[in-house]
Design a protein around this motif. Structure first.
Motif, mmCIF file in Angstrom:
data_model
loop_
_atom_site.group_PDB
_atom_site.id
_atom_site.type_symbol
_atom_site.label_atom_id
_atom_site.label_comp_id
_atom_site.label_asym_id
_atom_site.label_seq_id
_atom_site.Cartn_x
_atom_site.Cartn_y
_atom_site.Cartn_z
ATOM 1 N N UNK A 333 -1.013 9.067 -2.311
ATOM 2 C CA UNK A 333 0.067 8.363 -1.639
ATOM 3 C C UNK A 333 -0.205 8.240 -0.144
ATOM 4 N N UNK A 334 -0.655 9.321 0.464
ATOM 5 C CA UNK A 334 -0.952 9.285 1.898
ATOM 6 C C UNK A 334 -2.111 8.345 2.198
ATOM 7 N N UNK A 335 -3.103 8.338 1.346
ATOM 8 C CA UNK A 335 -4.213 7.401 1.535
ATOM 9 C C UNK A 335 -3.717 5.957 1.477
ATOM 10 N N UNK A 336 -2.802 5.678 0.556
ATOM 11 C CA UNK A 336 -2.257 4.328 0.465
ATOM 12 C C UNK A 336 -1.477 3.955 1.722
ATOM 13 N N UNK A 337 -0.643 4.874 2.193
ATOM 14 C CA UNK A 337 0.167 4.582 3.373
ATOM 15 C C UNK A 337 -0.697 4.445 4.635
ATOM 16 N N UNK A 338 -1.846 5.109 4.645
ATOM 17 C CA UNK A 338 -2.750 5.058 5.799
ATOM 18 C C UNK A 338 -3.853 4.017 5.623
ATOM 19 N N UNK A 339 -3.734 3.183 4.573
ATOM 20 C CA UNK A 339 -4.721 2.131 4.277
ATOM 21 C C UNK A 339 -6.111 2.695 4.047
ATOM 22 N N UNK A 340 -6.150 3.845 3.357
ATOM 23 C CA UNK A 340 -7.441 4.459 3.045
ATOM 24 C C UNK A 340 -7.787 4.366 1.566
ATOM 25 N N UNK A 341 -6.947 3.771 0.782
ATOM 26 C CA UNK A 341 -7.194 3.683 -0.659
ATOM 27 C C UNK A 341 -8.507 2.956 -0.904
ATOM 28 N N UNK A 342 -9.347 3.580 -1.749
ATOM 29 C CA UNK A 342 -10.627 2.984 -2.079
ATOM 30 C C UNK A 342 -11.747 3.346 -1.134
#
Length: 343
Positions: A333-342
């Motif tokens: 979730x934090x990666x998604x909110x910080x635009x780190x997904x993938x």
């Protein structure tokens, strides 16, 4: 005194750092101390009688909460049942926090409050026990009520309550900056990295992104903030809201309080329902009302502090067995909110 009920599941009288707790659980000692230190808190009191003692919270060698049931007999013969919550700590009497709560009580958060936002009444202290007292208030913690049908209106009321706290103008010599917030995250996430070395790179990227996010939050004139504001810190009694635990009160950015509150709601939704959007309408109502009231807060700042709170919850998830299954979900979730997904 022989009929006084004493409930102490923690055996606090064995604590070597707080030997005074032996007296704090002794009915004779308690009765004598209350006659000297509590009697004056009711100008019409004729007699105070201890009824029961309960240890309700305890951190060994650090602090303890004890409930005392007492009956106050007035001069006119009427009786009033009161429960006092005694707050003790090993490193000395917390005069600062007592004085702070007393200031709030005297400045429109006490019996003269006209907007139904209160703090529990401070009721005195016993210096030899490193303990100060507040009156226990009735009601239900907001955590249990936000999910109920009236949760949206409650969210708006909570936003107004914390705005009132921000506007109270009660000073503090302590401050909390975005640099302090980021340092806490670095300290906590480093612990998580030690527990899960296979996640060190992901966690490092999260911290780097948090630094960038923190740098983007605009500076505002510091105001008094709660700094530990989340649903468990509010007791709801009908239309009344009671704000609890001012231990971390300091000068800081008011957006932090709302972001922290929303972050806790999102984490709770994830943990209890498996979805982060379960209480999204409550979050939206809270945020909208706060932004309407605040002249300095921005939606971007609130969102940023929400993200930083969720990053802190990565660490918190590792500290409680019931939360440990959600560590991976919080990282994602934090990666998604910080635009780190993938990445």
């Amino acid at each position: 005194m022989t009929n006084i009920e004493i409930i102490d599941p923690f055996n606090i009288t064995e604590d070597p750092k707080m030997p005074f707790l032996l007296q704090a659980l002794n009915p004779l000692e308690v009765q004598q101390q209350f006659e000297h230190h509590v009697h004056s808190l009711s100008s019409q009191a004729k007699q105070i009688q201890l009824q029961a003692i309960r240890t309700i919270r305890y951190k060994p060698k650090r602090r303890c909460l004890i409930e005392y049931d007492i009956t106050v007999q007035e001069i006119d013969g009427s009786k009033q049942a009161i429960t006092l919550i005694g707050k003790a700590r090993s490193r000395g009497l917390d005069r600062r926090n007592y004085s702070l709560v007393k200031s709030f009580w005297e400045q429109n958060f006490g019996k003269n409050s006209k907007d139904d936002v209160f703090v529990p009444e401070p009721m005195g202290m016993i210096e030899s026990w490193n303990m100060w007292f507040q009156r226990k208030v009735p009601g239900i913690i907001a955590t249990k009520l936000l999910a109920e049908p009236g949760g949206i209106n409650l969210a708006r009321q909570i936003a107004r309550a914390v705005h009132k706290l921000h506007q109270a103008g009660i000073s503090s010599h302590r401050s909390h900056t975005i640099a302090d917030e980021l340092q806490i995250l670095r300290d906590r996430i480093s612990i998580v990295a030690e527990i899960f070395p296979e996640r060190q790179k992901r966690l490092a990227r999260i911290l780097d992104a948090c630094d960038q996010l923190g740098a983007s939050i605009p500076e505002v004139t510091p105001q008094g903030i709660h700094r530990d504001f989340y649903p468990d810190q509010i007791i709801v009694d009908g239309n009344r809201l009671y704000l609890l635990d001012m231990d971390l009160y300091c000068q800081g950015d008011p957006s932090l309080d709302i972001g922290n509150f929303i972050g806790h709601i999102i984490e709770q939704s994830l943990r209890t329902s498996g979805k982060i959007s379960t209480l999204a309408d409550r979050e939206a109502a809270l945020k909208k009302e706060f932004l309407r009231l605040s002249s300095t807060a921005t939606r971007t700042a609130v969102e940023s502090y929400t993200t930083l709170t969720l990053v802190r919850h990565i660490y918190l998830s590792t500290q409680f067995p019931a939360r440990q299954p959600f560590t991976s979900s919080l990282i994602e979730l934090c990666e998604q909110r910080l635009d780190l997904a993938g990445c």
